[in-house]
Design a protein around this motif. Structure first.
Motif, PDB file in Angstrom:
ATOM      1  N   LYS A   1       1.016  -1.355   0.020  1.00  0.00           N
ATOM      2  CA  LYS A   1      -0.502   0.263   0.111  1.00  0.00           C
ATOM      3  C   LYS A   1       0.856   0.927  -0.195  1.00  0.00           C
ATOM      4  N   SER A   2       2.220   1.262   0.135  1.00  0.00           N
ATOM      5  CA  SER A   2       2.693   1.975   0.387  1.00  0.00           C
ATOM      6  C   SER A   2       3.547   2.920  -1.433  1.00  0.00           C
ATOM      7  N   TYR A   3       3.393   2.055  -2.061  1.00  0.00           N
ATOM      8  CA  TYR A   3       3.599   1.859  -3.262  1.00  0.00           C
ATOM      9  C   TYR A   3       2.750   2.063  -4.010  1.00  0.00           C
ATOM     10  N   ILE A   4       1.191   0.942  -3.777  1.00  0.00           N
ATOM     11  CA  ILE A   4       0.184   1.838  -4.914  1.00  0.00           C
ATOM     12  C   ILE A   4      -0.640   2.784  -4.842  1.00  0.00           C
ATOM     13  N   LEU A   5      -1.254   3.306  -5.875  1.00  0.00           N
ATOM     14  CA  LEU A   5      -2.473   4.156  -5.830  1.00  0.00           C
ATOM     15  C   LEU A   5      -3.751   4.182  -4.963  1.00  0.00           C
TER      16      LEU A   5
ATOM     17  N   PHE B   1      -5.413 -12.698  -1.235  1.00  0.00           N
ATOM     18  CA  PHE B   1      -5.386 -11.981  -2.125  1.00  0.00           C
ATOM     19  C   PHE B   1      -4.485 -11.482  -3.020  1.00  0.00           C
ATOM     20  N   ILE B   2      -3.338 -10.811  -2.367  1.00  0.00           N
ATOM     21  CA  ILE B   2      -2.516  -9.712  -3.082  1.00  0.00           C
ATOM     22  C   ILE B   2      -0.980 -10.777  -2.270  1.00  0.00           C
ATOM     23  N   THR B   3      -1.265 -11.890  -2.171  1.00  0.00           N
ATOM     24  CA  THR B   3      -0.328 -13.521  -1.780  1.00  0.00           C
ATOM     25  C   THR B   3      -0.530 -13.693  -2.990  1.00  0.00           C
ATOM     26  N   ILE B   4      -1.517 -14.276  -2.841  1.00  0.00           N
ATOM     27  CA  ILE B   4      -1.634 -15.034  -4.393  1.00  0.00           C
ATOM     28  C   ILE B   4      -1.360 -13.993  -5.506  1.00  0.00           C
ATOM     29  N   ALA B   5      -1.622 -13.140  -5.579  1.00  0.00           N
ATOM     30  CA  ALA B   5      -1.907 -12.545  -6.611  1.00  0.00           C
ATOM     31  C   ALA B   5      -0.558 -12.102  -7.227  1.00  0.00           C
ATOM     32  N   PHE B   6       0.087 -11.528  -6.372  1.00  0.00           N
ATOM     33  CA  PHE B   6       2.003 -11.413  -7.088  1.00  0.00           C
ATOM     34  C   PHE B   6       2.327 -12.933  -7.680  1.00  0.00           C
ATOM     35  N   ARG B   7       2.730 -14.281  -6.342  1.00  0.00           N
ATOM     36  CA  ARG B   7       3.309 -15.540  -7.244  1.00  0.00           C
ATOM     37  C   ARG B   7       2.499 -15.471  -8.453  1.00  0.00           C
ATOM     38  N   LEU B   8       1.504 -15.532  -8.787  1.00  0.00           N
ATOM     39  CA  LEU B   8       0.984 -15.361 -10.354  1.00  0.00           C
ATOM     40  C   LEU B   8       1.359 -14.470 -10.945  1.00  0.00           C
ATOM     41  N   PHE B   9       1.980 -13.127 -10.691  1.00  0.00           N
ATOM     42  CA  PHE B   9       2.233 -12.701 -10.853  1.00  0.00           C
ATOM     43  C   PHE B   9       3.794 -12.885 -11.914  1.00  0.00           C
TER      44      PHE B   9
ATOM     45  N   PRO C   1       8.601  -9.955   4.628  1.00  0.00           N
ATOM     46  CA  PRO C   1       8.764  -9.081   3.580  1.00  0.00           C
ATOM     47  C   PRO C   1       9.772  -8.204   3.544  1.00  0.00           C
ATOM     48  N   LYS C   2      11.328  -7.803   3.855  1.00  0.00           N
ATOM     49  CA  LYS C   2      12.058  -8.140   3.025  1.00  0.00           C
ATOM     50  C   LYS C   2      12.188  -8.009   1.624  1.00  0.00           C
ATOM     51  N   GLN C   3      12.083  -9.536   1.229  1.00  0.00           N
ATOM     52  CA  GLN C   3      12.313  -9.757  -0.133  1.00  0.00           C
ATOM     53  C   GLN C   3      10.788  -9.436  -0.809  1.00  0.00           C
ATOM     54  N   PHE C   4       9.767  -9.284  -0.073  1.00  0.00           N
ATOM     55  CA  PHE C   4       8.697  -8.925  -0.699  1.00  0.00           C
ATOM     56  C   PHE C   4       8.827  -7.208  -0.862  1.00  0.00           C
ATOM     57  N   GLN C   5       9.444  -6.620  -0.190  1.00  0.00           N
ATOM     58  CA  GLN C   5       9.589  -5.194  -0.090  1.00  0.00           C
ATOM     59  C   GLN C   5      10.119  -5.009  -1.597  1.00  0.00           C
ATOM     60  N   ARG C   6      11.491  -5.851  -1.605  1.00  0.00           N
ATOM     61  CA  ARG C   6      12.762  -5.361  -2.578  1.00  0.00           C
ATOM     62  C   ARG C   6      11.609  -5.778  -4.681  1.00  0.00           C
ATOM     63  N   ASN C   7      11.265  -6.586  -4.236  1.00  0.00           N
ATOM     64  CA  ASN C   7      10.270  -7.155  -5.571  1.00  0.00           C
ATOM     65  C   ASN C   7       9.258  -5.985  -6.369  1.00  0.00           C
ATOM     66  N   ILE C   8       8.527  -5.279  -4.908  1.00  0.00           N
ATOM     67  CA  ILE C   8       7.432  -4.621  -5.005  1.00  0.00           C
ATOM     68  C   ILE C   8       8.360  -3.276  -5.541  1.00  0.00           C
ATOM     69  N   LYS C   9       9.660  -2.882  -4.817  1.00  0.00           N
ATOM     70  CA  LYS C   9       9.949  -1.588  -5.516  1.00  0.00           C
ATOM     71  C   LYS C   9      10.771  -1.749  -7.469  1.00  0.00           C
ATOM     72  N   GLU C  10      10.905  -2.739  -7.648  1.00  0.00           N
ATOM     73  CA  GLU C  10      11.455  -3.172  -8.949  1.00  0.00           C
ATOM     74  C   GLU C  10       9.943  -3.598  -9.631  1.00  0.00           C
TER      75      GLU C  10
ATOM     76  N   ASP D   1       5.289  -0.612 -10.671  1.00  0.00           N
ATOM     77  CA  ASP D   1       3.644  -0.141 -12.016  1.00  0.00           C
ATOM     78  C   ASP D   1       3.730  -1.557 -12.734  1.00  0.00           C
ATOM     79  N   ASP D   2       4.543  -2.703 -13.169  1.00  0.00           N
ATOM     80  CA  ASP D   2       4.015  -3.432 -13.162  1.00  0.00           C
ATOM     81  C   ASP D   2       2.699  -4.163 -12.939  1.00  0.00           C
ATOM     82  N   PHE D   3       3.110  -4.997 -11.710  1.00  0.00           N
ATOM     83  CA  PHE D   3       1.783  -5.186 -10.459  1.00  0.00           C
ATOM     84  C   PHE D   3       1.185  -4.586 -10.877  1.00  0.00           C
ATOM     85  N   SER D   4       1.177  -3.591 -10.194  1.00  0.00           N
ATOM     86  CA  SER D   4       0.050  -2.497 -10.702  1.00  0.00           C
ATOM     87  C   SER D   4      -1.105  -2.465 -11.792  1.00  0.00           C
ATOM     88  N   LYS D   5      -0.050  -2.671 -12.606  1.00  0.00           N
ATOM     89  CA  LYS D   5      -0.709  -3.006 -13.894  1.00  0.00           C
ATOM     90  C   LYS D   5      -1.588  -4.039 -13.558  1.00  0.00           C
ATOM     91  N   TYR D   6      -1.024  -4.989 -12.924  1.00  0.00           N
ATOM     92  CA  TYR D   6      -1.540  -6.756 -13.434  1.00  0.00           C
ATOM     93  C   TYR D   6      -2.591  -6.528 -12.343  1.00  0.00           C
TER      94      TYR D   6
END
Length: 410
Positions: free
Chosen positions: A279-283, A303-311, A327-336, A339-344
């Motif tokens: 939520k710190s990174y998406i609109l 929902f977000i957990t499964i959606a991110f694995r699908l992504f 959480p640390k790994q998830f944070q690094r992935n979301i930073k990278e 934009d693509d995950f928000s679109k997904y």
């Protein structure tokens, strides 16, 4: 806006109504159970201390760093049928707070002095009076719907319900809104007429409206909630890593602060923390769509957990079959990939389309294969959601199994 060391209950509600209190994006939504709200209000009315709120002053508003669950519970009780647009992530449209005139029995396992009852959109009949953490049995729920004269409870406003096994429940907001006992009696009489309230439950020991009125007025007059202020902009600003990434370290410090502040309350799971990080990174608009789609049937964090694995599998970005994400790994992935995950996420949250076409699997799959995620959020009963949601929305998608092929050929 003036900083005070403590606020009365009505002052806090006024700040919320005037949108002077906001929630940082990293904060989770309202997670307290019905039972927690009931015990919280019993404590307040008995004059027990309910802890300190932690605010961060930002321009002309306060950000809640700690105390969101307590503050939301206060607000819910002050509002029965008047919905106000606020910054809180739960509204009185989803919860109603009652107080039963019946006094607790000597066998009451909660050692309550007052019997608060809360109903919700998913439990409009309330929980069990004798076991407040347990849901009503199926037979009691059936009888409750007969009593209300309602078949499809989820399509009916919550104002039409009351706690099924209560003796004489009264919307608690009436005690807070009425200017006198006479006005209170009129509000109660009007509510009974409007809802058609009737009950065959009896009790030999009840409070009178006058007794509760006096106790509640004393509570409103005497209760103050202490507040401490923390300048979150200074947290972590003096630290930096070897590459000078002070901003990243500051974000980490804020997340660590959030975990520490919430460690003594309702436990924060890894999934919930990951959702808070996201939520710190998406609109905000996308956050609202996610929670709208999931409430009240499924956890946005799951929902977000499964959606991110699908992504990850769809984009071949370090795919994994595990639902555990540090959480640390998830944070690094979301930073990278933010934009693509928000679109997904925007692609698979076709909420209105799914609502209209949820009974038509083949058409739904043609809209977007991953819409099965949201379909199962909407359709499945509680005891099947976890296993079937994962199996169909995640397992079939990732493994490209024979069952998926058969569905596509429908």
């Amino acid at each position: 806006m003036q900083q005070k060391n403590a606020y009365g209950l009505t002052e806090l509600v006024e700040l919320i109504n005037n949108k002077k209190i906001d929630i940082p994006t990293i904060q989770r939504g309202f997670v307290w159970s019905i039972h927690q709200i009931e015990i919280f209000w019993d404590s307040l009315l008995r004059g027990y201390p309910v802890g300190t709120l932690v605010f961060n002053k930002k321009k002309e508003e306060f950000l809640i760093l700690d105390g969101q669950q307590r503050l939301t519970s206060i607000y819910l009780a002050f509002n029965y049928d008047e919905i106000t647009d606020t910054n809180l992530k739960a509204t009185n449209d989803f919860y109603k707070v009652f107080i039963d005139l019946e006094k607790p029995s000597a066998e009451d396992g909660e050692n309550r002095k007052f019997v608060f009852r809360v109903i919700s959109k998913s439990q409009p009949w309330g929980m069990q009076k004798s076991s407040p953490e347990d849901k009503l049995e199926a037979e009691s729920r059936r009888k409750a719907l007969e009593l209300y004269g309602i078949k499809n409870y989820y399509e009916v406003p919550l104002e039409k319900f009351w706690p099924y096994d209560a003796v004489e429940p009264v919307p608690f907001a009436f005690f807070l809104q009425a200017k006198s006992v006479e006005e209170l009696k009129k509000l109660v009489a009007g509510w009974k007429k409007k809802t058609g309230f009737h009950s065959d439950k009896t009790s030999q020991s009840k409070y009178s409206l006058e007794e509760l009125w006096n106790d509640i007025q004393k509570m409103i007059k005497n209760t103050v909630v202490p507040v401490v202020y923390l300048d979150i902009d200074k947290v972590g600003n003096e630290s930096s890593d070897m590459n000078g990434n002070a901003e990243d370290d500051s974000n980490d410090e804020i997340e660590n602060l959030f975990i520490r502040l919430n460690s003594q309350g309702t436990p924060l799971t890894g999934e919930e923390l990951n959702y808070c990080i996201l939520k710190s990174y998406i609109l905000v608009e996308l956050q609202n769509e996610i929670e709208k789609a999931c409430f009240p049937m499924f956890s946005p964090a799951r929902f977000i957990t499964i959606a991110f694995r699908l992504f990850q599998h769809k984009e071949n970005k370090n795919p994994s079959f595990s639902l555990k994400m540090k959480p640390k790994q998830f944070q690094r992935n979301i930073k990278e990939y933010k934009d693509d995950f928000s679109k997904y996420l925007n692609e698979i949250i076709q909420y209105d389309k799914i609502k209209n076409l949820k009974s038509c699997f083949p058409i739904l799959l043609k809209i977007h294969p991953d819409c099965l995620l949201l379909l199962y959020i909407i359709l499945l009963p509680e005891h099947l959601k976890q296993c079937l949601f994962f199996y169909i929305g995640y397992g079939l998608k990732v493994t490209n199994s024979k069952q998926q092929k058969n569905i596509n050929e429908c």
